[in-house]
Design an enzyme around this catalytic site. Sequence first.
Site, PDB file in Angstrom:
ATOM      1  N   ASP A   8       0.907  -1.163   0.103  1.00 35.54           N
ATOM      2  CA  ASP A   8       0.041  -0.150   0.133  1.00 35.54           C
ATOM      3  C   ASP A   8       1.133   1.096  -0.062  1.00 35.54           C
ATOM      4  O   ASP A   8       1.858   1.403   0.864  1.00 35.54           O
ATOM      5  CB  ASP A   8      -0.819  -0.040   1.100  1.00 35.54           C
ATOM      6  CG  ASP A   8      -2.156   0.512   0.883  1.00 35.54           C
ATOM      7  OD1 ASP A   8      -2.487   1.814   0.458  1.00 35.54           O
ATOM      8  OD2 ASP A   8      -3.285  -0.296   1.512  1.00 35.54           O
ATOM      9  N   ASP A  19      -3.238   4.804  -2.477  1.00 32.93           N
ATOM     10  CA  ASP A  19      -4.063   5.301  -1.706  1.00 32.93           C
ATOM     11  C   ASP A  19      -4.637   6.614  -2.153  1.00 32.93           C
ATOM     12  O   ASP A  19      -4.045   7.498  -2.671  1.00 32.93           O
ATOM     13  CB  ASP A  19      -3.735   5.719  -0.179  1.00 32.93           C
ATOM     14  CG  ASP A  19      -4.734   5.849   0.707  1.00 32.93           C
ATOM     15  OD1 ASP A  19      -5.591   5.038   1.020  1.00 32.93           O
ATOM     16  OD2 ASP A  19      -4.765   6.880   1.304  1.00 32.93           O
ATOM     17  N   GLU A  48      -6.492   3.466  -6.059  1.00 36.90           N
ATOM     18  CA  GLU A  48      -7.610   3.536  -5.369  1.00 36.90           C
ATOM     19  C   GLU A  48      -8.437   4.847  -5.910  1.00 36.90           C
ATOM     20  O   GLU A  48      -8.172   5.945  -5.725  1.00 36.90           O
ATOM     21  CB  GLU A  48      -7.561   3.599  -3.604  1.00 36.90           C
ATOM     22  CG  GLU A  48      -8.897   3.678  -3.155  1.00 36.90           C
ATOM     23  CD  GLU A  48      -9.084   4.215  -1.854  1.00 36.90           C
ATOM     24  OE1 GLU A  48      -9.711   3.766  -0.731  1.00 36.90           O
ATOM     25  OE2 GLU A  48      -8.172   4.881  -1.380  1.00 36.90           O
ATOM     26  N   HIS A  66     -11.254  -2.968   3.343  1.00 28.45           N
ATOM     27  CA  HIS A  66     -11.218  -2.446   4.724  1.00 28.45           C
ATOM     28  C   HIS A  66     -12.090  -1.333   4.937  1.00 28.45           C
ATOM     29  O   HIS A  66     -12.171  -0.904   6.032  1.00 28.45           O
ATOM     30  CB  HIS A  66      -9.856  -2.543   5.131  1.00 28.45           C
ATOM     31  CG  HIS A  66      -9.145  -1.497   4.579  1.00 28.45           C
ATOM     32  ND1 HIS A  66      -8.728  -1.240   3.158  1.00 28.45           N
ATOM     33  CD2 HIS A  66      -8.718   0.041   4.810  1.00 28.45           C
ATOM     34  CE1 HIS A  66      -8.397  -0.331   2.693  1.00 28.45           C
ATOM     35  NE2 HIS A  66      -8.193   0.625   3.779  1.00 28.45           N
ATOM     36  N   ASP A  67     -12.482  -0.813   3.749  1.00 28.16           N
ATOM     37  CA  ASP A  67     -13.427   0.395   3.857  1.00 28.16           C
ATOM     38  C   ASP A  67     -14.850   0.177   3.821  1.00 28.16           C
ATOM     39  O   ASP A  67     -15.847   1.067   4.120  1.00 28.16           O
ATOM     40  CB  ASP A  67     -13.046   1.549   3.114  1.00 28.16           C
ATOM     41  CG  ASP A  67     -11.556   2.135   3.308  1.00 28.16           C
ATOM     42  OD1 ASP A  67     -11.142   2.170   4.512  1.00 28.16           O
ATOM     43  OD2 ASP A  67     -10.843   2.530   2.355  1.00 28.16           O
TER      44      ASP A  67
HETATM   45  C1  NOJ Z   1      -8.308   5.303   1.897  1.00 28.30           C
HETATM   46  C2  NOJ Z   1      -7.986   3.991   2.880  1.00 28.30           C
HETATM   47  O1  NOJ Z   1      -8.392   2.953   2.137  1.00 28.30           O
HETATM   48  C3  NOJ Z   1      -8.904   4.250   4.127  1.00 28.30           C
HETATM   49  O2  NOJ Z   1      -8.609   3.288   4.794  1.00 28.30           O
HETATM   50  C4  NOJ Z   1      -8.157   5.504   4.875  1.00 28.30           C
HETATM   51  O3  NOJ Z   1      -8.772   5.751   5.922  1.00 28.30           O
HETATM   52  C5  NOJ Z   1      -7.958   6.621   3.604  1.00 28.30           C
HETATM   53  N1  NOJ Z   1      -7.876   6.400   2.478  1.00 28.30           N
HETATM   54  C6  NOJ Z   1      -7.059   7.696   4.099  1.00 28.30           C
HETATM   55  O4  NOJ Z   1      -5.637   7.400   3.872  1.00 28.30           O
END
Ligand code: NOJ
Length: 530
Positions: A99, A201, A264, A325-326
């Site tokens: 990541d 990210d 992402e 994870h989000d």
């Molecule tokens: C995306 C990530 O997947 C998330 O978990 C994070 O809180 C935010 N970006 C900030 O980095």
Amino acid sequence: MQETVWWKRGVIYQIYPRSFQDSNADGIGDLDGIRRRLDHLVWLGVDAVWISPVYPSPMADFGYDVADYCDIDPNFGNLEHFRALITEIHERGLKLIMDFVPNHSSDQHAWFKESRSSRDNPKRDWYIWRDAAPGGGPPNNWVSNFGGSAWQWDEATGQYYYHAFLREQPDLNWRNREVCEAMHDVLRFWLDLGVDGFRVDVIWHLMKDEQFRDNPPNPAYVDGRPEIESLLQIHSTDQPDVHDVIARMRHVLDGYKDRVLIGEVYLPIDRLVTYYGRELAGAHLPFNFQLLQTAWHAGRIAELIDEYEGSIPDGGWPNWVLGNHDQPRVAARVGEDQARVAAMLLLTLRGTPTLYYGDEIGIGRVAIPAHAVQDPWEKNEPGLGIGRDPQRTPMQWDASAKAGFTEGTPWLPLSEDHRTRNVAVQASDPTSMLTLTRALIMLRRRSPALSIGAYALLNAKGDVLAYERRCGHDRYMIVLNLGGKEELWNLPENVTGEIVLSTTLGGADQDVADEIRLRPDEGIVIQCHR
Ligand code: NOJ
């Protein structure tokens, strides 16, 4: 098959390192833990592992606040552990994707400490500093993704800094050349250690409007939704010049053999596909989160696949994501039975699938008691149901007290069903979600049609979605019942075949012609006779 590069042919598996395997009883997963579990990944049949951030971090956002881009946080181990991990990953024929969090650092990063130390510090311009608005207050109306103003006042130097996420995550200034170069050095540091690629990210955030104009209100905003949705992010994200920044990152990767750049991107399809870059010089795989956001409805999913397939630029390669994870876990969203259908969809669509740890055993809704909440977003905007802890609970390996995850106290509670829903139990159950996931991956691996073949919609009617994958004579039809009632489906004329896999893991090896009866919540894969 051999000619197709690994990140097109393979299945990516995302590990949230805090929650995968603890090796030192502190209740937090670590690199040695991941190393111990590599055989599970080989057995499952995945090709690449993406690990969420393991860099030194104060953990305000659990590693997405990086305090040093070229080291490992002691919670996870150290660089020696990392070297051992990558060696063993490669020995098993797997790939490792790191990541990379370039949009913001931690406020504890040495760069930010320097930047905030005085207005004339050489690193002042590495971050985004602005004067207060003429009448006082923040420079514009931009909102943090985690709620509240995106601007933090710094008393000592009398300016605001910008943070798209937590105030502990100041945004770096990608218009500054030195920042770009420092970040390229970071990429090279990990590439030289042998990593096979990066998941970048919030890549669509990297550039902001040069004039920092206010974002307009979102007319579709619904009360009770997170504050970030109250504005359209048209000036704070997705700026045209972000593609130059990405192309330069890509250029760094292109100096090495067969490395992958994943971005992402949470944007509608027409904007998402611009992240392949001009002349495909951007991300190899701009993450496609459409399935996470679409109603679980056959017609809607068919339309979205067509829209996506029709939007990818020539030479671009598709990809699909069902969990991360989000986002709420797929089994929590569509239910346990449909989670099997969803796995069949993910693993039979055209394009690289990304599988989220724990989804292979169907971890579902996990209740997090108020006292156990960890997610900073949930803490900032409580009660909206946006907390991300439920999808980050520890992996369930066996029926022991802590599910084989730790000998200490897990940092997040385990799902209540861990004694019955775990890898050990499911590996020996011929009808389990794990057995199904593995069978789907194995089928995909052996079939040119399923791994790299063309996609065509057959039909979407009522609750049934049917499509074909084909590569030369290798031809499959996938028929998914997205509803809870029995359905009938007719094979196209002049086609006969054999059901080679059902989500129920029964009824396979059955010759079919004409009409097929689908059980409630059943998906099947038919291998067509020539
Ligand atoms: C995306 C990530 O997947 C998330 O978990 C994070 O809180 C935010 N970006 C900030 O980095």
